[in-house]
Write an enzyme that holds these catalytic residues in place. Structure first.
Site, short mmCIF file in Angstrom:
data_model
loop_
_atom_site.label_atom_id
_atom_site.label_comp_id
_atom_site.label_asym_id
_atom_site.label_seq_id
_atom_site.Cartn_x
_atom_site.Cartn_y
_atom_site.Cartn_z
N HIS A 152 -111.78 37.62 -14.35
CA HIS A 152 -113.14 37.15 -14.04
C HIS A 152 -114.16 37.61 -15.09
O HIS A 152 -115.35 37.73 -14.80
CB HIS A 152 -113.57 37.57 -12.63
CG HIS A 152 -112.79 36.86 -11.57
ND1 HIS A 152 -113.15 35.63 -11.07
CD2 HIS A 152 -111.61 37.17 -10.98
CE1 HIS A 152 -112.25 35.24 -10.18
NE2 HIS A 152 -111.30 36.15 -10.12
N GLY A 156 -99.85 27.12 -7.84
CA GLY A 156 -100.69 27.95 -6.98
C GLY A 156 -100.38 29.43 -7.08
O GLY A 156 -100.79 30.22 -6.24
N ALA A 157 -99.65 29.82 -8.12
CA ALA A 157 -99.25 31.22 -8.24
C ALA A 157 -100.14 31.99 -9.22
O ALA A 157 -99.84 33.12 -9.56
CB ALA A 157 -97.79 31.31 -8.67
N SER A 174 -101.56 29.35 -13.99
CA SER A 174 -102.26 28.31 -14.76
C SER A 174 -101.44 27.07 -15.06
O SER A 174 -101.41 26.58 -16.18
CB SER A 174 -102.80 28.87 -16.07
OG SER A 174 -103.66 29.91 -15.79
N SER A 228 -102.30 24.24 -14.06
CA SER A 228 -103.24 23.15 -14.35
C SER A 228 -103.70 23.20 -15.81
O SER A 228 -103.80 22.17 -16.46
CB SER A 228 -104.42 23.16 -13.39
OG SER A 228 -105.04 24.41 -13.38
N GLU A 268 -111.58 20.30 -16.71
CA GLU A 268 -111.38 21.00 -15.43
C GLU A 268 -112.74 21.22 -14.75
O GLU A 268 -112.88 21.01 -13.56
CB GLU A 268 -110.66 22.32 -15.67
CG GLU A 268 -110.51 23.17 -14.44
CD GLU A 268 -109.07 23.32 -13.97
OE1 GLU A 268 -108.15 23.02 -14.74
OE2 GLU A 268 -108.89 23.72 -12.81
N ASP A 271 -107.44 30.41 -19.51
CA ASP A 271 -106.13 29.83 -19.22
C ASP A 271 -105.70 28.83 -20.29
O ASP A 271 -104.58 28.85 -20.78
CB ASP A 271 -106.15 29.14 -17.85
CG ASP A 271 -106.56 30.08 -16.75
OD1 ASP A 271 -106.62 31.30 -16.99
OD2 ASP A 271 -106.84 29.61 -15.63
N TYR A 278 -114.35 30.95 -5.83
CA TYR A 278 -114.41 31.14 -7.28
C TYR A 278 -115.79 30.78 -7.85
O TYR A 278 -116.42 31.56 -8.56
CB TYR A 278 -113.33 30.31 -7.97
CG TYR A 278 -113.22 30.55 -9.46
CD1 TYR A 278 -112.34 31.49 -9.97
CD2 TYR A 278 -114.00 29.83 -10.35
CE1 TYR A 278 -112.24 31.71 -11.34
CE2 TYR A 278 -113.91 30.03 -11.72
CZ TYR A 278 -113.02 30.97 -12.20
OH TYR A 278 -112.94 31.18 -13.56
C1 GLA Z 1 -108.81 31.46 -13.15
C2 GLA Z 1 -109.72 30.74 -14.13
C3 GLA Z 1 -109.91 31.56 -15.40
C4 GLA Z 1 -110.33 32.99 -15.08
C5 GLA Z 1 -109.44 33.59 -14.02
C6 GLA Z 1 -109.92 34.93 -13.56
O1 GLA Z 1 -107.51 31.56 -13.69
O2 GLA Z 1 -109.18 29.48 -14.47
O3 GLA Z 1 -110.85 30.94 -16.24
O4 GLA Z 1 -111.67 33.04 -14.70
O5 GLA Z 1 -109.32 32.74 -12.88
O6 GLA Z 1 -109.84 35.85 -14.58
#
Ligand code: GLA
Length: 386
Positions: free
Chosen positions: A36, A123-124, A127, A129, A161, A173, A223
């Site tokens: 984050h 969903g794990a 990334s 997506s 996205e 990601d 988020y």
């Molecule tokens: C998701 C978001 C990223 C990042 C993380 C948290 O994966 O896609 O951009 O913010 O959460 O670090």
């Protein structure tokens, strides 16, 4: 056994009766520390992994797009003539969103056929997506000779996205999936977009991913709220320090004097981010010195902050981190990615992993009523042509 990439090319041949013009591999990612922080202009420390999406594509003569998602056994057909409309199926929107971004730049993208499959658990928090977005933008860049450089592709994937899918995610990601390098982690400064590769010398250690099997749904969840809370903190600091642009420019002292008295919740959110940034910087130094024990302690501290201050953890992740803290052979553990489920990332002695998982899995089933899955995060190259 047939590899994933050959299954994809074979399926392409079956559906379209032609050989794909191009096959692209686009991986998922892990993040060692720095959660984050990306959308707060801070630092992250991700790497691309051996789990990936494979995508086969060819150009069409018309302006249509025909897609097949092998893992879901679903197809989509539509026109690329403007205006692009959202699909009721969720997954085509990642692809349409990219086409929309390319069109916004005035680039010419014609119709195409596309088949893809992957082994990134959905969903794990790994990334899948971003891997899909990178796979399609990388493919279209090659297919239509668009001449985009990797960082531009990353930014467009992120924008797609943000705008088409609606998750206000940061850049980490897509960046990690695109720029990954075998056996290296990347420290990215999300403000300047400068990045440095660090060899990840693990000598007998592995990155163990424990999948809570709690599917996080980030877009509909907290988020975007966290993003707003960080912005609210910045605004409070700006009253006294107008030059401050993001939490990157904010110190704990500023938060203590300007945010804590005004809003306790915003203070907790922002102080986590400021501390997490410091952990990435110091953690990279640990890695350079080869002090993985010190690095592991920062992973635990990161989890503590994610759970108590940023409140993006869940009981399952907290439970796993607590178990691993008390187990032998574990240097660090924390929840990874956006949060509210997904995987924990754990720095563990390789020779203890099997016994550890065998012991923990039944306890997890009993305590959480879910099956625990686990993967070894092997660090691999980023998006490329196969
Ligand atoms: C998701 C978001 C990223 C990042 C993380 C948290 O994966 O896609 O951009 O913010 O959460 O670090």
């Amino acid at each position: 056994m047939q590899t994933l990439s050959s299954r994809v090319t074979q399926k392409f041949q079956e559906i379209f009766s032609s050989q794909a013009a191009l096959l692209v591999r686009s991986p998922g990612r892990v993040n060692l520390i720095g959660e984050h922080t990306d959308y707060n202009n801070g630092f992250v420390l991700p790497a691309a992994v051996d789990k990936a999406i494979y995508m086969a594509v060819e150009r069409r003569r018309d302006d249509d797009v025909q897609l097949f998602a092998m893992d879901l056994d679903q197809s989509y057909r539509g026109s690329l003539r403007p205006p692009l409309t959202q699909s009721a199926l969720h997954w085509p929107n990642y692809i349409l969103g990219i086409v929309g971004q390319l069109r916004n730049l005035g680039l010419t993208v014609g119709g195409f056929n596309c088949v893809f499959a992957g082994d990134i658990p959905l969903g794990a928090g790994m990334s899948s997506s971003a891997a899909l977005e990178n796979a399609i933008i990388f493919s279209l860049n090659q297919l239509f000779g668009l001449g985009l450089d990797p960082m531009t592709m990353v930014r467009l994937s992120q924008k797609a996205e943000n705008e088409f899918v609606g998750l206000q995610c940061g850049i980490m990601d897509m960046f990690a999936s695109m720029f990954g390098r075998k056996d290296q982690v990347i420290r990215l400064d999300c403000q300047s977009l400068e990045y440095t590769y660090f060899p990840f010398r693990t000598e007998g250690l592995r990155l163990l991913l424990l999948d809570t099997q709690v599917e996080h749904s980030l877009a509909s969840s907290e988020y975007n709220v966290r993003r707003q809370q960080c912005e609210a903190g910045v605004k409070l600091v700006q009253r006294q320090h107008p030059s401050v642009r993001s939490l990157r420019d904010v110190s704990l002292e500023m938060l203590n004097t300007l945010v804590a008295p005004a809003d306790e919740l915003i203070y907790r959110r922002c102080s986590f981010v400021v501390e997490e940034n410091a952990r990435v910087v110091a953690g990279t130094e640990d890695l350079q010195r080869g002090d993985l024990a010190a690095f592991g302690r920062k992973m635990y501290a990161s989890h503590e902050g994610l759970s108590r201050k940023y409140e993006v953890s869940c009981v399952e992740s907290d439970w796993l981190v607590d178990q691993l803290r008390d187990a032998g052979g574990v240097l660090g553990a924390r929840q990874m990615g956006g949060g509210f489920g997904g995987c924990t990332i754990n720095l563990v002695q390789a020779d203890t992993i099997e016994a550890l998982v065998e012991r923990i899995a039944p306890l997890y089933r009993k305590a959480m009523n879910r099956e625990l899955k686990w993967y070894i995060g092997q660090i691999e190259n980023g998006t490329s042509v196969v």
